[in-house]
Scaffold this motif. Structure first.
Motif, PDB file in Angstrom:
ATOM      1  N   GLY A  60       1.169  -0.806  -0.171  1.00  0.00           N
ATOM      2  CA  GLY A  60       0.286   0.134   0.144  1.00  0.00           C
ATOM      3  C   GLY A  60       0.502   1.368  -0.103  1.00  0.00           C
ATOM      4  O   GLY A  60       0.886   2.400  -1.049  1.00  0.00           O
ATOM      5  N   ARG A  61       1.957   1.452   0.381  1.00  0.00           N
ATOM      6  CA  ARG A  61       2.880   2.155   0.888  1.00  0.00           C
ATOM      7  C   ARG A  61       3.718   2.523  -0.440  1.00  0.00           C
ATOM      8  O   ARG A  61       3.387   3.922  -1.076  1.00  0.00           O
ATOM      9  CB  ARG A  61       4.078   1.989   1.906  1.00  0.00           C
ATOM     10  CG  ARG A  61       4.761   2.912   2.334  1.00  0.00           C
ATOM     11  CD  ARG A  61       5.920   2.486   3.963  1.00  0.00           C
ATOM     12  NE  ARG A  61       6.222   1.626   2.761  1.00  0.00           N
ATOM     13  CZ  ARG A  61       8.087   1.507   2.023  1.00  0.00           C
ATOM     14  NH1 ARG A  61       8.389   2.692   1.469  1.00  0.00           N
ATOM     15  NH2 ARG A  61       8.351   0.343   1.714  1.00  0.00           N
ATOM     16  N   ALA A  63       2.534   1.843  -3.471  1.00  0.00           N
ATOM     17  CA  ALA A  63       1.366   2.186  -4.566  1.00  0.00           C
ATOM     18  C   ALA A  63       1.168   3.580  -4.105  1.00  0.00           C
ATOM     19  O   ALA A  63       0.601   4.473  -5.646  1.00  0.00           O
ATOM     20  CB  ALA A  63       0.237   1.287  -4.223  1.00  0.00           C
ATOM     21  N   SER A  64       0.858   4.097  -2.667  1.00  0.00           N
ATOM     22  CA  SER A  64       1.002   5.542  -2.593  1.00  0.00           C
ATOM     23  C   SER A  64       1.617   6.223  -3.254  1.00  0.00           C
ATOM     24  O   SER A  64       2.093   7.743  -3.880  1.00  0.00           O
ATOM     25  CB  SER A  64       0.466   5.812  -1.158  1.00  0.00           C
ATOM     26  OG  SER A  64      -0.845   5.114  -1.201  1.00  0.00           O
ATOM     27  N   SER A  67       0.780   6.832  -6.745  1.00  0.00           N
ATOM     28  CA  SER A  67       0.482   7.312  -7.236  1.00  0.00           C
ATOM     29  C   SER A  67       0.609   9.287  -7.425  1.00  0.00           C
ATOM     30  O   SER A  67       0.325  10.115  -8.382  1.00  0.00           O
ATOM     31  CB  SER A  67      -0.533   7.793  -6.456  1.00  0.00           C
ATOM     32  OG  SER A  67      -1.588   6.134  -6.390  1.00  0.00           O
ATOM     33  N   ALA A 146      -1.239   2.051   2.042  1.00  0.00           N
ATOM     34  CA  ALA A 146      -1.519   3.471   1.768  1.00  0.00           C
ATOM     35  C   ALA A 146      -1.372   5.066   2.478  1.00  0.00           C
ATOM     36  O   ALA A 146      -1.342   5.636   1.637  1.00  0.00           O
ATOM     37  CB  ALA A 146      -3.014   3.282   0.726  1.00  0.00           C
ATOM     38  N   GLY A 149       1.707   5.689   3.366  1.00  0.00           N
ATOM     39  CA  GLY A 149       2.476   6.510   2.178  1.00  0.00           C
ATOM     40  C   GLY A 149       2.515   7.735   2.241  1.00  0.00           C
ATOM     41  O   GLY A 149       2.797   8.247   1.210  1.00  0.00           O
TER      42      GLY A 149
END
Length: 233
Positions: A60-61, A63-64, A67, A146, A149
């Motif tokens: 999740g981290r 992925a952030s 983004s 996420a 992050g």
């Protein structure tokens, strides 16, 4: 565009800087990793479960990070409309690396003002993360990662300067993904052995070596870029 200005593969360079910044990552996120581990009831602390939670958090981290890299690189497409602007972004990225190195070594904390810029957004995100704890399932860990992050972090902001210089959303996301993978070993180690190995990575000699390596790379980058900036005059 290669944001390093040295012909080095950008993804490899970003991965290496993630590794070098491991000491700082432990200071920022090591407590979260430890909390993930110790919040799991003792009867449920099997190696498989803990591995799943720690990997989920980091998924999740990262992925952030990706983004954010895509968003910042999109802004770069607007800014980098001329060769001079592109060069300016590359020089900015190199300077941010030097500031990041000073920050990692605790020699100068100027990047704290950059982190302050993200605290307003963080005030809205932090309560969401708290509602996901304690984490006992992988989807919770991914969600918490996420959210965390987006924790204000000078190291991450330094790498986002590279994404801005790339001025390509897909490559910006890939760059931040490679950086996130580079930070993964330190944070996984912290999750499993927070006290023992966290102390080693936070040691002054470790932080100094990482900082000097980053400064040397950034100065090399500046030495290569600056002649190009003056050749047209």
């Amino acid at each position: 565009m290669d944001p390093t200005g040295l012909g080095l593969p950008p993804l490899l360079a970003a991965f290496v800087f993630g590794l070098l910044g491991g000491a700082h990552c432990i200071g920022m996120c090591g407590g979260i990793m430890s909390a993930l581990t110790f919040a799991v009831p003792p009867s449920m602390r099997s190696p498989a479960r803990l591995s799943g939670l720690l990997l989920g958090y980091n998924l999740g981290r990262i992925a952030s990070y990706m983004s954010a890299g895509a968003l910042v690189a999109s802004l770069g497409t607007v800014i980098a409309l001329s060769p001079a602007a592109r060069l300016g972004l590359q020089l900015f990225a190199a300077v941010m690396l030097i500031l990041m190195a000073l920050y990692i070594a605790n020699w100068w904390k100027g990047l704290l003002w950059v982190e302050a810029l993200g605290r307003r957004l963080w005030r809205y995100l932090e309560p969401i993360g708290k509602r996901l704890m304690p984490v006992v399932k992988v989807p919770q860990a991914i969600g918490l990662g996420a959210v965390w992050g987006w924790l204000p972090c000078g190291l991450v902001y330094s790498m986002l300067a590279w994404s801005l210089a790339i001025a390509d959303p897909l490559r910006g996301a890939a760059l931040m993904g490679a950086f996130g993978l580079g930070t993964l070993p330190a944070l996984l180690v912290t999750g499993f052995a927070a006290r023992q190995l966290g102390t080693l990575i936070r040691h002054r000699a470790t932080r100094t070596l990482a900082a000097l390596s980053i400064i040397a790379f950034a100065l090399w980058q500046l030495a290569v870029l600056l002649p190009h900036g003056t050749s047209g005059h």
